[in-house]
Scaffold this active site. Sequence first.
Site, PDB file in Angstrom:
ATOM      1  N   PHE A 120      31.432  23.367 -18.613  1.00 39.76           N
ATOM      2  CA  PHE A 120      30.345  24.243 -19.077  1.00 39.76           C
ATOM      3  C   PHE A 120      30.862  25.385 -19.952  1.00 39.76           C
ATOM      4  O   PHE A 120      30.498  26.561 -19.770  1.00 39.76           O
ATOM      5  CB  PHE A 120      29.560  24.829 -17.900  1.00 39.76           C
ATOM      6  CG  PHE A 120      28.744  23.856 -17.097  1.00 39.76           C
ATOM      7  CD1 PHE A 120      28.520  22.565 -17.534  1.00 39.76           C
ATOM      8  CD2 PHE A 120      28.186  24.250 -15.887  1.00 39.76           C
ATOM      9  CE1 PHE A 120      27.764  21.680 -16.780  1.00 39.76           C
ATOM     10  CE2 PHE A 120      27.424  23.376 -15.128  1.00 39.76           C
ATOM     11  CZ  PHE A 120      27.209  22.088 -15.573  1.00 39.76           C
ATOM     12  N   LYS A 222      18.491  16.780 -13.586  1.00 42.06           N
ATOM     13  CA  LYS A 222      19.414  15.732 -14.010  1.00 42.06           C
ATOM     14  C   LYS A 222      20.319  15.375 -12.847  1.00 42.06           C
ATOM     15  O   LYS A 222      20.960  16.253 -12.250  1.00 42.06           O
ATOM     16  CB  LYS A 222      20.256  16.210 -15.201  1.00 42.06           C
ATOM     17  CG  LYS A 222      21.122  15.111 -15.815  1.00 42.06           C
ATOM     18  CD  LYS A 222      21.721  15.560 -17.137  1.00 42.06           C
ATOM     19  CE  LYS A 222      22.467  14.419 -17.837  1.00 42.06           C
ATOM     20  NZ  LYS A 222      22.952  14.825 -19.171  1.00 42.06           N
TER      21      LYS A 222
END
Length: 374
Positions: A120, A222
């Site tokens: 990330f 997700k």
Amino acid sequence: MYPLLFRLVLRRLDAERAHRLAFALIRLAAAVPVLRTLAAAVLAPRYRELRTEALGLRMHGPFGLAAGFDKNAHGVDGLALLGFDHVEIGTVTARPQPGNPAPRLFRLPADRALINRMGFNNEGSAAVAARLASRRPVFRVPVGVNIGKNKTTPESEATADYVTSAERLARHAAYLVVNVSSPNTPGLRDLQAAERLRPLLTAVRAAADRGAPGRRVPLLVKIAPDLADADIDAVADLALDLGLDGIIATNTTVAREGARGPRGHALASDPGLTAETGGLSGAPLADRSLAVLRRLYGRVGDRLTLVGVGGVETAEDAWQRILAGATLVQGYTGFIYRGPFFTRAVHKGLAARLRASPYTGLAEAVGAHAKNGA
């Protein structure tokens, strides 16, 4: 030409450097008016029969770019001129973070796959929100925003990260995605357990409503391909119970044993590469991702919007996702290996398959295999 360019130039570069170079060229093409017009005419022809309505949005077609390529919303117009019908940016975290140490992105060309442990890396939700707010789009495509937690945030405080990002980004997002399935942030996948996911999603829903008053921003979750079937069912039931808008299936996999290459054989790439930690994407993920999608559709039917992603390389891959229950389909690794004509080929092939099918439109084809007992 792209395979030659990949073999002679991009493949010789470190994978992350090659990504930065390719992305810079895409953004440059979008910044030059004549060039972007010509490029869009060649790369992004439109097919009326592929027009899609999903999540309350109208799109030129069902095929979009998965999160991970453009983490900070730097190149939406460039990606749109390549023909993607929607672009999902992120994953974005509450605070900026550099991600994991390099090297953290690895190509497995023999398997048309990637392993990443990026972690990330992004500029944070405040910076991304400001960029989206100031954006003057050249190509109008829906921009979804995928959000996650910072690496340094304890699991017990994860909800606060998601809430902060949702409040900042909701007004700029065509839809929001709660990412609890990346394998590269410690403890993140633990949040997929239904008892932990319920309060998280409830809080994000409220935060999105506060961040975009007067507009209900679609909210999706997700999930990982590595969930057990019972856990997939639990997430599906929870999504229905909470009134979520959809589920994205799937993220990358941590599995190596049993992963198959593009011709159904065991992974052919260097064992030293396949042993790298991180999420595996591309062709080896296709079968499991499709199986998860089928299970989800069997559980939720048409009550949720399902997005199929994982190992989508060709129009046939995208078509099989639609028949299995996906209203929208996304690609990423296939784009890396197939280049700028990737979306053009998928759209052309999808249009041809739809014309040759018994279905009057894409909406009728969604889930047709399950409905027909195939």
